[in-house]
Scaffold this motif. Structure first.
Motif, PDB file in Angstrom:
ATOM      1  N   ARG A 237      91.005 -16.545  60.009  1.00  0.00           N
ATOM      2  CA  ARG A 237      92.054 -15.487  59.725  1.00  0.00           C
ATOM      3  C   ARG A 237      91.747 -13.962  60.119  1.00  0.00           C
ATOM      4  O   ARG A 237      92.610 -13.097  60.331  1.00  0.00           O
ATOM      5  CB  ARG A 237      92.154 -15.502  58.104  1.00  0.00           C
ATOM      6  CG  ARG A 237      93.004 -16.868  57.718  1.00  0.00           C
ATOM      7  CD  ARG A 237      93.156 -16.983  56.266  1.00  0.00           C
ATOM      8  NE  ARG A 237      94.096 -17.990  55.715  1.00  0.00           N
ATOM      9  CZ  ARG A 237      94.326 -18.433  54.400  1.00  0.00           C
ATOM     10  NH1 ARG A 237      93.517 -17.916  53.727  1.00  0.00           N
ATOM     11  NH2 ARG A 237      95.139 -19.488  54.476  1.00  0.00           N
ATOM     12  N   ILE A 238      90.305 -13.761  60.403  1.00  0.00           N
ATOM     13  CA  ILE A 238      90.190 -12.404  60.791  1.00  0.00           C
ATOM     14  C   ILE A 238      90.632 -12.529  62.311  1.00  0.00           C
ATOM     15  O   ILE A 238      91.258 -11.225  62.486  1.00  0.00           O
ATOM     16  CB  ILE A 238      88.600 -12.291  60.972  1.00  0.00           C
ATOM     17  CG1 ILE A 238      87.863 -12.383  59.615  1.00  0.00           C
ATOM     18  CG2 ILE A 238      88.279 -11.091  61.558  1.00  0.00           C
ATOM     19  CD1 ILE A 238      86.492 -12.530  59.279  1.00  0.00           C
ATOM     20  N   LEU A 239      90.682 -13.420  63.035  1.00  0.00           N
ATOM     21  CA  LEU A 239      91.190 -13.359  64.450  1.00  0.00           C
ATOM     22  C   LEU A 239      92.909 -13.097  64.276  1.00  0.00           C
ATOM     23  O   LEU A 239      93.487 -12.616  64.999  1.00  0.00           O
ATOM     24  CB  LEU A 239      90.857 -14.497  65.165  1.00  0.00           C
ATOM     25  CG  LEU A 239      89.215 -14.841  65.487  1.00  0.00           C
ATOM     26  CD1 LEU A 239      89.193 -16.181  66.108  1.00  0.00           C
ATOM     27  CD2 LEU A 239      88.893 -13.612  66.261  1.00  0.00           C
ATOM     28  N   ARG A 240      93.362 -14.005  63.309  1.00  0.00           N
ATOM     29  CA  ARG A 240      94.787 -13.917  62.910  1.00  0.00           C
ATOM     30  C   ARG A 240      95.189 -12.339  62.698  1.00  0.00           C
ATOM     31  O   ARG A 240      96.151 -12.086  63.008  1.00  0.00           O
ATOM     32  CB  ARG A 240      95.269 -14.946  61.936  1.00  0.00           C
ATOM     33  CG  ARG A 240      95.295 -16.335  62.438  1.00  0.00           C
ATOM     34  CD  ARG A 240      95.311 -17.147  61.453  1.00  0.00           C
ATOM     35  NE  ARG A 240      96.873 -17.252  60.734  1.00  0.00           N
ATOM     36  CZ  ARG A 240      97.949 -17.715  61.176  1.00  0.00           C
ATOM     37  NH1 ARG A 240      97.945 -18.462  62.341  1.00  0.00           N
ATOM     38  NH2 ARG A 240      99.156 -17.528  60.674  1.00  0.00           N
ATOM     39  N   ALA A 241      94.458 -12.089  61.718  1.00  0.00           N
ATOM     40  CA  ALA A 241      94.695 -10.457  61.133  1.00  0.00           C
ATOM     41  C   ALA A 241      95.054  -9.554  62.532  1.00  0.00           C
ATOM     42  O   ALA A 241      95.643  -8.702  62.659  1.00  0.00           O
ATOM     43  CB  ALA A 241      93.734  -9.939  60.291  1.00  0.00           C
TER      44      ALA A 241
END
Ligand code: CTP
Length: 449
Positions: free
Chosen positions: A187-191
């Motif tokens: 989710r860090i990459l998605r953010a």
């Protein structure tokens, strides 16, 4: 206009008509069996923003697989269900029984509203049935945690327990709960992907949580990381995203080096410029397809450029490759960078199209563009020439086939392959412009042999 009314209008305006109609039908079907049905996630976010999105995810407060089967019984198509997750994909028939034809092969995901829990951080989740609210709460960001009801009575009603539409107005990416990044570090990459796609920013709390959880990225499998990187790099702002991930300290846990050097950024930028400069021209290969298209092959360039100089760079690229095409690129660009004969030839003079074809015809477009980006001091003229060659290569005309050769009295033999290859060179060099030219060329070729 209240948002509900506006959303119904938007759905009608923004969605393809058959999809809009399909949602009306699905809503009526849900009424028949007395369950609530919603569209959810990305498509709702994009309707609120006013951004196109054709991926429909549906959530049922009831049995999603059973509901998908009911739809297939009525409208045809096939259902693939995953009992364990309560999810089903309904593949619509090509000849849809609706008023207007749906896109052939259209797939719709239908799931049971569910809660997820994790046995340990970064594990795949266990799931159990829940309410819509719980289903929304387990999601990544507030902007992705909205639903729109599609039952007839409330068709178009926005359900926004966590104020996603407010965050859209304020251009904020916010997690719903503190452990979100720990449970799913991708989710860090998605953010970052959503930040750069929409020009939003994580709020301070979310950013701090991201920074505190970046180390968890190292426990995510290579395939999941590559999939996320593929989506990130195929968006419009891959380099800004790479820099943002540097600020968050994420690269340390992906490539094992925290700092992306200026030289690297320069190579990435050169690669991007090459893809962008040519995607407007008539070159169809998907590496030049406008970024922001899921099936673009551009991502592999950013990926290779970031990884290749690391310790064990090649082995790591192989591990992270998603399919055979990626593997080919990973092997080919190294060969190209060390292809002394080719490098000498292109540096000595401006090569003819035929010469380039001779050296490059076995190599994929991606490998060649990566080579251009990585070769130091390659003149602009030369890189343009190589791209021009790639353009030509896409359109080599096929004037002659085996049948023609037989009719011309040439018995099938290994000579066919050599002849076709030489003919291709002559075509790409511009010496053959019509079928007549090609026939004449073949006659002379046979005589010479
Ligand atoms: N989701 C999540 N955590 C993830 C991946 C997905 O919570 N790691 C949720 C989000 O609610 C997301 C939905 O699942 O909206 C669908 O995921 P996906 O199709 O990957 O994302 P989209 O939001 O539709 O993004 P895109 O526009 O890039 O397709």
């Amino acid at each position: 206009k209240p948002l509900e009314r506006k959303l119904k209008d938007r759905m009608k305006k923004q969605m393809e008509l058959p999809i809009y109609q399909l949602l009306l039908h699905i809503g009526e079907k849900a009424d028949e069996i007395g369950v609530n049905a919603y569209i959810i996630g990305g498509v709702v976010r994009d309707l609120v923003i006013g951004y196109p999105n054709e991926d429909i995810d549906i959530v049922i407060e009831g049995d999603g697989i059973q509901f998908a089967n009911l739809l297939a019984e009525q409208y045809g198509g096939t259902v693939r269900g995953h009992e364990k997750f309560g999810t089903a994909t309904w593949k619509l028939p090509n000849e849809c029984l609706l008023e207007t034809m749906c896109r052939p092969g259209l797939k719709i995901d239908i799931t049971t509203a569910r809660r997820e829990y994790y046995d340990y951080p970064a594990a795949l989740p266990n799931v159990e049935r829940s309410t819509l609210r719980e289903d929304l709460f387990r999601r990544d960001f507030t902007i992705n945690a909205m639903a729109i009801q599609i039952n007839k009575k409330n068709f178009g009603m926005l359900i926004d327990y966590f104020h996603g539409s407010k965050d859209i107005k304020e251009k904020k990416i916010k997690v719903l709960y503190n452990l979100s990044f720990v449970e799913d570090p991708t989710r860090i990459l998605r953010a970052v992907r959503f930040e750069k796609r929409f020009g939003y920013a994580m709020d301070k709390q979310t950013r701090d949580l991201a920074i505190n959880s970046v180390d968890k990225i190292s426990s995510v499998s290579e395939v999941r990381i590559s999939n996320e990187l593929r989506m990130l790099f195929n968006e419009q702002h891959p380099i800004e995203s790479i820099q943002r991930l540097s600020e968050l300290g994420a690269w340390e846990y992906i490539i094992g080096e925290g700092v992306i050097t200026k030289d690297k950024i320069h190579q990435l930028q050169t690669f991007k410029d090459l893809c962008y400069a040519y995607h407007t021209k008539k070159i169809a290969n998907s590496i030049f397809r406008s970024h922001n298209s899921r099936d673009s092959r551009a991502w592999i360039g950013y990926f290779v450029i970031l990884f290749h100089e690391l310790d064990n760079g090649h082995e790591r690229l192989v591990k992270y490759a998603l399919n055979n095409e990626d593997l080919e690129v990973v092997d080919q660009f190294v060969v190209l960078l060390n292809h002394q004969e080719l490098l000498d030839a292109i540096r000595a003079e401006i090569p003819t199209m035929g010469m380039l074809h001779k050296f490059l015809k076995e190599y994929r477009y991606e490998s060649i563009v990566i080579m251009i980006a990585l070769l130091d001091h390659l003149s602009e003229r030369l890189s343009e020439r190589i791209i021009e060659y790639l353009m030509k290569r896409e359109q080599i005309p096929q004037y002659i086939n085996g049948e023609t050769l037989k009719v011309m009295g040439l018995k099938p033999s290994p000579m066919y392959a050599k002849l076709f290859s030489d003919l291709e060179l002559a075509c790409i060099d511009g010496n053959i412009k019509s079928k007549e030219d090609a026939l004449r060329w073949v006659e002379q070729y046979i005589k010479k042999q």
